[in-house]
Structures are given as C-alpha cells and as structure tokens.
Write a protein that holds these residues in place. Sequence first.
Motif, PDB file in Angstrom:
ATOM      1  N   ARG A  11      -0.757   3.286  -7.529  1.00  0.00           N
ATOM      2  CA  ARG A  11      -0.201   2.091  -6.878  1.00  0.00           C
ATOM      3  C   ARG A  11       0.706   2.487  -5.710  1.00  0.00           C
ATOM      4  O   ARG A  11       1.528   3.392  -5.826  1.00  0.00           O
ATOM      5  CB  ARG A  11       0.610   1.258  -7.871  1.00  0.00           C
ATOM      6  CG  ARG A  11      -0.232   0.524  -8.912  1.00  0.00           C
ATOM      7  CD  ARG A  11       0.637  -0.193  -9.899  1.00  0.00           C
ATOM      8  NE  ARG A  11       1.598   0.711 -10.507  1.00  0.00           N
ATOM      9  CZ  ARG A  11       2.874   0.401 -10.719  1.00  0.00           C
ATOM     10  NH1 ARG A  11       3.343  -0.773 -10.386  1.00  0.00           N
ATOM     11  NH2 ARG A  11       3.681   1.285 -11.283  1.00  0.00           N
ATOM     12  N   VAL A  12       0.538   1.803  -4.599  1.00  0.00           N
ATOM     13  CA  VAL A  12       1.399   2.071  -3.446  1.00  0.00           C
ATOM     14  C   VAL A  12       1.968   0.759  -2.910  1.00  0.00           C
ATOM     15  O   VAL A  12       1.492  -0.318  -3.258  1.00  0.00           O
ATOM     16  CB  VAL A  12       0.644   2.798  -2.296  1.00  0.00           C
ATOM     17  CG1 VAL A  12       0.180   4.164  -2.732  1.00  0.00           C
ATOM     18  CG2 VAL A  12      -0.507   1.956  -1.792  1.00  0.00           C
ATOM     19  N   PHE A  13       3.003   0.843  -2.127  1.00  0.00           N
ATOM     20  CA  PHE A  13       3.481  -0.329  -1.395  1.00  0.00           C
ATOM     21  C   PHE A  13       3.833   0.066   0.034  1.00  0.00           C
ATOM     22  O   PHE A  13       3.997   1.249   0.337  1.00  0.00           O
ATOM     23  CB  PHE A  13       4.626  -1.039  -2.116  1.00  0.00           C
ATOM     24  CG  PHE A  13       5.864  -0.204  -2.338  1.00  0.00           C
ATOM     25  CD1 PHE A  13       5.943   0.692  -3.398  1.00  0.00           C
ATOM     26  CD2 PHE A  13       6.963  -0.346  -1.504  1.00  0.00           C
ATOM     27  CE1 PHE A  13       7.079   1.447  -3.610  1.00  0.00           C
ATOM     28  CE2 PHE A  13       8.116   0.410  -1.715  1.00  0.00           C
ATOM     29  CZ  PHE A  13       8.169   1.311  -2.768  1.00  0.00           C
ATOM     30  N   LYS A  38       4.321   4.075   0.466  1.00  0.00           N
ATOM     31  CA  LYS A  38       5.064   4.785  -0.581  1.00  0.00           C
ATOM     32  C   LYS A  38       4.397   4.593  -1.931  1.00  0.00           C
ATOM     33  O   LYS A  38       3.897   3.513  -2.223  1.00  0.00           O
ATOM     34  CB  LYS A  38       6.461   4.156  -0.694  1.00  0.00           C
ATOM     35  CG  LYS A  38       7.608   4.963  -0.123  1.00  0.00           C
ATOM     36  CD  LYS A  38       8.867   4.116  -0.241  1.00  0.00           C
ATOM     37  CE  LYS A  38      10.122   4.925  -0.256  1.00  0.00           C
ATOM     38  NZ  LYS A  38      11.298   4.058  -0.249  1.00  0.00           N
ATOM     39  N   ALA A  39       4.436   5.626  -2.763  1.00  0.00           N
ATOM     40  CA  ALA A  39       3.891   5.503  -4.113  1.00  0.00           C
ATOM     41  C   ALA A  39       4.870   4.731  -4.989  1.00  0.00           C
ATOM     42  O   ALA A  39       6.073   4.996  -4.947  1.00  0.00           O
ATOM     43  CB  ALA A  39       3.658   6.891  -4.704  1.00  0.00           C
ATOM     44  N   ALA A  88      -5.138   4.917   1.930  1.00  0.00           N
ATOM     45  CA  ALA A  88      -6.088   5.547   1.005  1.00  0.00           C
ATOM     46  C   ALA A  88      -5.632   6.962   0.654  1.00  0.00           C
ATOM     47  O   ALA A  88      -5.670   7.383  -0.510  1.00  0.00           O
ATOM     48  CB  ALA A  88      -7.482   5.571   1.628  1.00  0.00           C
ATOM     49  N   ALA A  89      -5.152   7.692   1.675  1.00  0.00           N
ATOM     50  CA  ALA A  89      -4.686   9.057   1.441  1.00  0.00           C
ATOM     51  C   ALA A  89      -3.475   9.058   0.519  1.00  0.00           C
ATOM     52  O   ALA A  89      -3.367   9.882  -0.397  1.00  0.00           O
ATOM     53  CB  ALA A  89      -4.339   9.724   2.774  1.00  0.00           C
ATOM     54  N   ALA A  90      -2.556   8.131   0.742  1.00  0.00           N
ATOM     55  CA  ALA A  90      -1.353   8.038  -0.092  1.00  0.00           C
ATOM     56  C   ALA A  90      -1.733   7.699  -1.527  1.00  0.00           C
ATOM     57  O   ALA A  90      -1.147   8.226  -2.480  1.00  0.00           O
ATOM     58  CB  ALA A  90      -0.403   6.992   0.471  1.00  0.00           C
ATOM     59  N   GLN A  91      -2.741   6.818  -1.681  1.00  0.00           N
ATOM     60  CA  GLN A  91      -3.194   6.450  -3.028  1.00  0.00           C
ATOM     61  C   GLN A  91      -3.770   7.657  -3.765  1.00  0.00           C
ATOM     62  O   GLN A  91      -3.474   7.875  -4.936  1.00  0.00           O
ATOM     63  CB  GLN A  91      -4.237   5.326  -2.948  1.00  0.00           C
ATOM     64  CG  GLN A  91      -3.585   3.961  -2.779  1.00  0.00           C
ATOM     65  CD  GLN A  91      -4.582   2.871  -2.436  1.00  0.00           C
ATOM     66  OE1 GLN A  91      -5.602   3.119  -1.800  1.00  0.00           O
ATOM     67  NE2 GLN A  91      -4.266   1.640  -2.821  1.00  0.00           N
TER      68      GLN A  91
END
Lengths: 504, 178
Positions: A198-200, A160-161, A184-187
């Motif tokens: 930033r993601v978690f 999640k972002a 990486a794609a989500a980032q």
Amino acid sequence: MTFTKVLVANRGEIAVRLIQGIQQAGLQAVAVHSEPDKHAPHVALADDVISLKGQTSAETYLDTATLLAECKRLGVDAIHPGYGFLSENAEFARACKKAGLTFIGPSPEVIDSMGDKITAKKLMDDAGVPILPSIEITDDTPEKAIEAEAEKIGYPVLVKAAAGGGGKGMRRVDSPADLLASMAAAQREATNAFGDGRVFIEKYVVSPRHVEIQIFGDTHGNAIHLWERECSIQRRHQKIIEESPSPALDDALREKMATAAVTAAKALNYTNAGTVEFILAPNGEFYFLEVNTRLQVEHPVTELVTGLDLVALQLLVAKGEALPSQSAITQRGHAVECRIYAEDPANNFLPSIGTLHRCQWPIGPNVRVDTGIVEGNAVSIHYDPMLAKLICWGPNRAAALATMDWALQNTVILGVTTNIGFLRQVINHPQFISGEFDTHFLEHHPITEPALSDEELALAAIISRWPATAALSKSTTSTTAPNTAPTESPWALANNWRNAGLGV
Amino acid sequence: MPTPSTVSIACPQHGAQDIAVEPTGSNQWQVTLPNGTTLPVTLTAPAGPDGKATFTVGNVQFATQAALTNDAIHLWLNGRLLVLPRPKQGPQRAGSSAAAGASGNAIVASMPGKIISVHAKAGQAVTAGEVLVVMESMKMELSLAAPCAGTVDAVNATEGNTVDQGAVLVSINADEAS
C-alpha cells in the motif's frame, strides 16, 4: 498514584539522566544491564540493579517478561522507559498497568494511535492541525483519479509506503508523466521491504525544516507546550544538532505552531511528555509529521531555555499532580545540543567500535554533558553509537554556538572515531551560523576536514614514530598487555618499541 | 648518532605526506615537510602515563593527548582526532595504506558488525550492484553489493557471525571487461 522505586528500562546516557532525576526527586532508581554493559556508569549509579544474561537488545533490554518478573521481586512500582527500546511499545505499557506498575509515559491508547501513521494523520486532521495534503491509494483507485488528485496537491509530490520507514518505498515525483511509473516502483519496493504494497501520495515540501514542539499533558485535563526545538541538521534522517529557539520562527509563527501542538495534545487527551513534529515550509506553512510519545533525546535544549526539568515533570504527572500553567513557561536565551557518535564522518558516518581509552568532557560555564560511558568502557556493535550529548546555553544564539565550539574543542575521546571534529565544522559553517538551512543542509554543504597546518603535520610525524622518542618515557617497566589497558599512553611503550629495534 | 628518517602521514586533503625527522637533541627534533618547510619540535612538558604531552613546534604550542589502540596511535590535536597507524615490526614502507579495503573484486565489511544474511554461493554468477551480504551494527543495517559482474569465488561470511571492519566477505572473479 504514588510510587517509590522506579525501574529505568534503558541504557546509556538516558539511563544515567533518568536515574539522576529519579534520585533527585527522592525516589529509588533501579538499573538494568546486559553483559557488555556491566561496567556502564548507569549501573554504578543505581540503588538496585537487574543483571541480565545476554548481549543483544532482544535478549536483555527488550525482554519484557523478565523485566516485569524482576520488578516484582525488587518491589519496583513504576517504570520509566526512556527513549527507544520499550518507550513506544503500547503492549508493554499495558502489561505494566496489568502488573500494577505505573508506566511513566502516555496511555497505551495514545501510543497505539500515534504509532500508526495514517490513524495519526486522520486524528490530527479532525482536530484541525494542519496536515500534508495526501491521497490514499487502493487497488481499485482508477489511474485517472490518482492523476487528478496529484494535480490538485501540486507537484512535486512524494509517493510513500503506508507501512514504510527509513526511506524505503519512498519516491519524489516532479512531473505528472512520471507519476504512475514511480507509483508502481514504490509499490514493488514496499512489497519487497514490508510485505505490504500500500502506498499514498503526499505533497513534497521543497527545502523543509524540522521544527517540533514539546508538549505535556496531565490527568487533570491540562495540556501545555514548552516551546519549540529546531532539528534540521540531520544525517541519515537522524538529528545530530538541535537548538531552541528555532532561528526560522518569528513570535507569531512560534505561537501558531505551539497552539497547534496544544490542540493536538488536547484532542488526544495526552498525558505526560510528548513531541509534536512538524515540517516547516519556506513560506511559513507547517504540517503535522508525527507525535513522539516519549521523552526525546534532545529534551535538554528545552530544559536549558525553559529552566524546567522534564523528567521531574514526568514524575509529577505520573503521580497524578497538576502541571504548571502555560503562562509560567517562557524561553530564556538560546540552547544548542550536539550528539556525539562513535562513527566516522569520512566513511559515510558508519559506526566505529573499540575501547574508550580516554574520555575527557568539557567542564565550564553553560555547558552540560549527558553521557553514559566512562573511560575503559567498550563501544560494541550491539547498541546505538551515541556516546554523549553536549548541550550549551547562551544569552543568544551566537553566544550558545561559541560555547559549543569551545565545548567540542575540549572534548577528548580516544579509542574510537567520533564525529566531534565534524560537528565543529558544522557549528562554524557560515550557512549554519546564518540560521538559514533546511533538512538537506549536509547534502548541500559537504563538510570537508580541514588540512593539517605545517606545525600539526610536523607534530603528527614525531608522534607517529614514537619509538624514536623513547627518551620521553620516564617509565622503564615494560607493559605486558599493551593492547588492553584502557588508559595506556604511547609514551609508556616507547622502550618496548626501541627494544624491538625500531628506535632511531 | 641518530640519522634522519622518513615518516608518512595521511593528510585529509593532500594524501600521504613524506616527512623527514631528525633528532637534534634530548626531546628535540628537526622536521622537514614536503613543501620544504623546516620546523623545530621540542617536548616542553614531560609526557605522563595519562597520555598528555606538550610540544612546541616552530613557535606554536600544542597540548596533546594520545592513546594506543590495537593498530594505531589516537592523537588528539587541536580539537581533532588523528589516527596514526602504529609502526609495524620490520622495515617500514612509507605511504603503504593500512587496509587494502576497496579491492575491486571483493566485498569488504565497511564497518565492524554482525552478518544478517548472505546471498552468495561459490560459483554463483552475479551482476554489479547485486546485494550479496547484509550486515548490521549499532542498530544500523548496511547492504553490501557486488562491485562488478562475475562469478563468486569464495564466501567468507556466515549468518550470525561478527566481523571486523575491512574483512573480505565475498571475493568475485570479475567477468572479462567487454
């Protein structure tokens, strides 16, 4: 803190609801409206009115400087923000305080802390409220550590972002092999969408339900709950049907979730109305999602089962009075709410605009209609497409749903496409009736419009070629502005069409 | 004497249905459906300016309400809304669909709203799925993507303008299919 004249800084059904509540409490209510909302019922209902130039929300309902100046001019001493617009704007809450106005809602500090997802989660964790296990990822978190932590949480996980919303930068990962690539794609997606990569990683709950607890706090240190609302029926991550009690809870789980919510309220020193939202897993585990620091759209279901007026309670808390004791608050029977939207379920629920040629609401036992529109109003592109809420009560769930079915059937809206027929299909769906559903209900149970019966098809054919039935029209006067009159009936136009050579 | 005529009604499940309607008297008709069923229809309560009317179809009674919008008759029938295209001037063709919306080589506004951004210029090469227009309505954002790969032919969308549902925003000359 006393006040006598309250600005309702909102529009639509909630503005009407609040103005009525404020007036019922013996106070004066002030409405605000934009140019397109000039004829909206909340304006006619108010004791005083602030008329703003402009159409968009930014030019009108969100123009805090003008609103505060107008408050001063009119002698307003309190502001109720409703939901949406300025309701969760801590800056505005502070500005009210500075201007000597009572902001009817929680403190700016609480609004701030709950507005930030990561801060909110930490606060809840510290207070002992169950949260979804998660890992924060920074640029220097080693890949091995990420993989090990994800393993510990257990697959599937959700990337999640941190700055996210609306499903952007969100990815479900089912196996360790896909983790780093998905991250990486989500980032990338998060960087593009929010300028913040930033993601978690969080535990992904399979088959989740959305259950929330209504909370209230006062300035005497009391924190209470008003039981739960079940809000799992959603489209586009937005609730469309809510009910209380939740069919998913037994008494023990209900008590446990309510206690957790009160723990959260106490930890935050919460004042006024709020909602603690939880994700409920099929095994009965539940996790903190967020706190909404405002009155919610679906508050009427709580009002119908508890018999309490939440707006009256908000005014009472804002005046510095004490809340009723927890033991006095019980659930009685069952309540369900349907949100009526100007949208087309057959066209991906995309909004529909137009003139409301007809609005007929269901009036009958155990039915409440909260609406902010009247016949002749235009539904424009500027604001939220919610037209009304129907809220029905019954001694049990089956009775409440039967009443809702009746209420939906007796709601007539002509001029824009609505989701009324769709809602009826859901209310009567065996899976919904069974009470066993999750937030993916509408994805897993596509609702199809029923076919027309032979009789319906025959009648549609007659009415669609109305010119041929000119004899029906008692009126022989021609209609000069056929496309604008709000309550125009096709029958009255029949002669015109015949004159145009279209009659049979 | 009145003669039978044919009406096309879009049925949610079976598509366009051609229905024959024949006036049989004052406020009475005989309707023949594509499945061969014949039903008598009678107006049983006078239609008022409020748009309410009661009919008997076969032996079923219907209390209906209707209103005219710019391009359609909105009919409330048995708790649901039917949008019936309004008869047009001139001869009518049965089964002609209203909006030629989903044209293969164009981006069409799938809802009424405001244009937020345009990412296309005439002559520009685009790939299928590339977002060319973003629009907004009622707090909802919608990205509209190229339906096919090709070259942008014309752009009819301007940032800040509002458009109707069905408006052609970008037309594309599709690449020759390989």
